[in-house]
Structures are given as structure tokens and as C-alpha cells.
Design an enzyme around this catalytic site. Structure first.
Site, short mmCIF file in Angstrom:
data_model
loop_
_atom_site.label_atom_id
_atom_site.label_comp_id
_atom_site.label_asym_id
_atom_site.label_seq_id
_atom_site.Cartn_x
_atom_site.Cartn_y
_atom_site.Cartn_z
N VAL A 21 0.84 -1.21 0.00
CA VAL A 21 0.00 0.00 0.00
C VAL A 21 0.87 1.26 0.00
O VAL A 21 2.05 1.21 0.35
CB VAL A 21 -0.96 0.05 1.23
CG1 VAL A 21 -1.99 -1.07 1.16
CG2 VAL A 21 -0.19 0.02 2.53
N GLU A 22 0.26 2.39 -0.39
CA GLU A 22 1.03 3.64 -0.33
C GLU A 22 0.59 4.54 0.83
O GLU A 22 1.29 5.47 1.19
CB GLU A 22 0.96 4.39 -1.66
CG GLU A 22 -0.42 4.88 -2.04
CD GLU A 22 -0.41 5.61 -3.39
OE1 GLU A 22 -1.20 6.56 -3.53
OE2 GLU A 22 0.38 5.21 -4.27
N THR A 23 -0.60 4.24 1.39
CA THR A 23 -1.13 5.10 2.46
C THR A 23 -1.60 4.26 3.65
O THR A 23 -2.23 3.22 3.45
CB THR A 23 -2.33 5.91 1.92
OG1 THR A 23 -1.89 6.73 0.84
CG2 THR A 23 -2.95 6.79 3.01
N GLN A 242 -4.98 1.13 -2.51
CA GLN A 242 -3.61 1.44 -2.06
C GLN A 242 -3.57 1.96 -0.62
O GLN A 242 -2.61 2.57 -0.19
CB GLN A 242 -3.00 2.50 -2.99
CG GLN A 242 -2.58 1.96 -4.35
CD GLN A 242 -1.38 1.05 -4.23
OE1 GLN A 242 -0.46 1.32 -3.48
NE2 GLN A 242 -1.40 -0.06 -4.96
#
Ligand code: PLP
Ligand code: CA
Length: 302
Positions: A21-23, A242
Site C-alpha cells: 500500500v502507499e497510504t 492502495q
């Protein structure tokens, strides 16, 4: 036909989740702190995630403070978090009114504490009510009628430790008598943990009183409603797939993440125990569970 979500898995390889994930959206009470006490290992964990370039967002259903006031709380606890990363349900109420272009010549009647007033003010809305409203005994002489402002176009209800009968009557008059008046709830948490000795009536109790007298259902802007998730995804341009939502509560945090189509991680550092998660009465299953977020620092692939 229906499908049942697979049972939550214990988190074994934190790096795999982090890389996927990015967040990270973190719930606050029970994840970052408990009341005014920082949970073990949180600063190091947030630093590690930042060093890996992750976006960090903090979402709380507690409407008693504004983002600015939460900014101070993070600072007091020694955490490097900016106001822009904090999304409290007080802010969500103001952001929601903005998103629907609530007219600035209309007013908002607030049943709730200071955080909601501060956010409405910052967003440029006129408001009345708040913690100090009413509280005196209402003298019910024959023919007495309570006046209310016909320009109130929205009633916002949140947690209010100065809740009283005057506020119920005033809010009810606005909702029942002002054409098109909105009924907005910051959150509907049944209980909250003001002390660790017992559960205390949460914001849902104040909202429930207004439901009872108006026979209306509120528009909820806090978790588990999708409003803040949509707002965040839009603001930061994030794909919901994400995002990993991390929380200690099944019916607010984990549902919020699932309603948004995010990955979900339950931490056992707050109000939910492993036996509650695994109880046959519980139907909300996160993707993963672990004791606390600092497990991110130690749970590596074997
Ligand atoms: N509402 C109130 C009044 C609270 O005191 C709390 C927790 O302290 C909450 C809601 C839940 O907050 P969070 O969403 O950060 O767990
Ligand atoms: Ca929580």
C-alpha cells in the site's frame, strides 16, 4: 446468495503489507494513544513508515477537538504530525457542508463541543448552540413556546458532555419546522472510554435523542460512513486499494476501511480483544490483526 469474508489472519509479515500500500490511515484512540497516553512504540513506527515514503493519515471519530487542537495533542505526545494529516469528525462535519455548498447565509445549530464550532468557524459558516447552550430550567408556563431561528439550515450533533433538554428541543424544532433542514451526525459510537474503568455513553447517545424526537435518521460524516474516505481519496488522489486502514474497533474502523474497499488491520491495543474478534457473534473480519502498530518493526518474514 452471499459471501462470507474469510477470518482475519494474524499479521506475520509486516513488510509485505507495508509494501502493498502507499497510504496508512490510522484511527487515533486505541491505536496511537489511549486517552492522553501514547501507545508503546508509536513514534518509531511512524518514523519507519515515513522513511519508506508512506503517506500517513489520522482519522478520529472524536469530535470534541478541531484539527488544530489535535495537532497540539500530537505535538504534546512528541509525534511529528501536521494538521493537514488529521481528519477528525468535527472537521468532517464542516467539510461535508462545504461539499454540498451549504449556503453561508444559513446557520448551523450545533449540539456538541468546541471542536465542531472551531471547524465551522474556519470553514466560514455561521453557527449557534455549542456546549454552553441552554442548561437552565425551562419554565413551562401555560402558552410558553420556545422560539427558534428560522435561518438554521443544518443541525450538527456530536459528543456533548453538556447535553440537555433545551438542546434537544431546539434541535428538534429546527429539523421539524425549518424546511429542508439537514440532520448531520459526526459519529454514532455507542460507547467511548473516557476512563479505563468502564465504558461511557458515546456520541451515538446524543444523536439517538434527536432521532427519537424527530423520527429522522442523520447523515453520518464520521466512520464508518464513506464520506471521509471519499474526501481523502479525492484530496490526495489515492486509490482506495492502495490504502490500509488500521483501527481498534470493528464497527467503526474496520467497517470504514471495508466500505472504502481498503485493506484492513485490527490492532488489539484498544477496545477489541482477540476473543471479541473471534466470537461467533462478530461478522466483521479485517484482513489482518496484530497486537499494536509497533509490531510493524518486528514482524519480518522468516
Ligand atoms: N468519541 C469520543 C467522545 C471519544 O472520547 C473517543 C475516543 O476517545 C471516540 C469518539 C473515538 O475516537 P477514535 O475514532 O479516535 O477511536
Ligand atoms: Ca479507536
Amino acid at each position: 446468495s452471499f459471501t462470507t469474508k474469510a477470518s482475519a489472519q494474524p499479521l506475520k509479515n509486516a513488510d509485505e503489507l507495508i509494501d502493498s500500500v502507499e497510504t496508512f490511515i490510522f484511527d487515533c484512540d486505541g491505536v496511537i494513544w489511549k486517552g492522553d497516553k501514547l501507545i508503546d512504540g508509536v513514534p518509531e513506527t511512524l518514523d519507519m513508515l515515513r522513511s519508506k515514503g508512506k503517506r500517513l493519515v489520522f482519522v478520529t471519530n472524536n469530535s470534541t477537538k478541531s484539527r488544530k487542537q489535535y495537532g497540539k495533542k500530537f505535538e504534546t505526545l512528541g509525534l511529528n504530525v501536521s494538521e493537514e494529516e488529521i481528519f477528525a469528525s468535527s472537521f468532517a462535519a464542516a467539510a461535508y457542508l462545504k461539499s454540498i455548498n451549504f449556503p453561508t447565509d444559513k446557520k448551523v445549530y450545533v449540539i456538541g463541543e468546541d471542536g465542531i464550532l472551531k471547524e465551522l468557524e474556519l470553514a466560514g459558516f455561521q453557527y449557534l448552540g455549542g456546549p454552553d447552550d441552554g442548561g437552565k430550567k425551562i419554565e413551562l408556563k401555560p402558552g410558553f413556546l420556545m422560539e427558534h431561528d428560522k435561518d438554521v439550515g443544518a443541525v450538527v450533533v456530536g459528543f456533548d458532555r453538556h447535553f440537555n433538554y433545551y438542546k434537544v428541543q431546539y434541535g428538534t424544532l429546527c429539523i421539524r419546522e425549518n424546511l429542508g433542514c439537514l440532520f448531520i451526525a459526526t459519529n454514532r459510537d455507542a460507547v467511548t472510554h473516557l476512563t479505563d474503568a468502564q465504558e461511557w455513553a458515546g456520541g451515538g447517545s446524543m444523536v439517538g435523542a434527536i432521532c427519537g424526537s424527530t423520527q429522522r435518521e442523520p447523515h453520518v460524516v464520521g466512520k464508518p460512513s464513506t464520506f471521509m474516505m471519499d474526501y481523502l481519496a479525492d484530496k490526495f488522489g489515492i486509490l482506495k486499494s492502495q490504502i490500509c486502514m488500521v483501527g481498534d474497533r470493528l464497527d467503526t474502523d474496520i467497517l470504514f476501511g471495508q466500505n472504502g474497499g481498503c485493506k484492513t488491520l485490527l490492532v488489539l491495543s484498544g477496545v477489541t480483544s482477540l476473543s471479541m474478534l473471534q466470537s461467533p457473534n462478530n461478522s466483521i473480519q479485517p484482513d489482518f490483526y496484530t497486537n499494536k502498530i509497533s509490531d510493524f518493526l518486528s514482524l519480518k518474514a522468516a
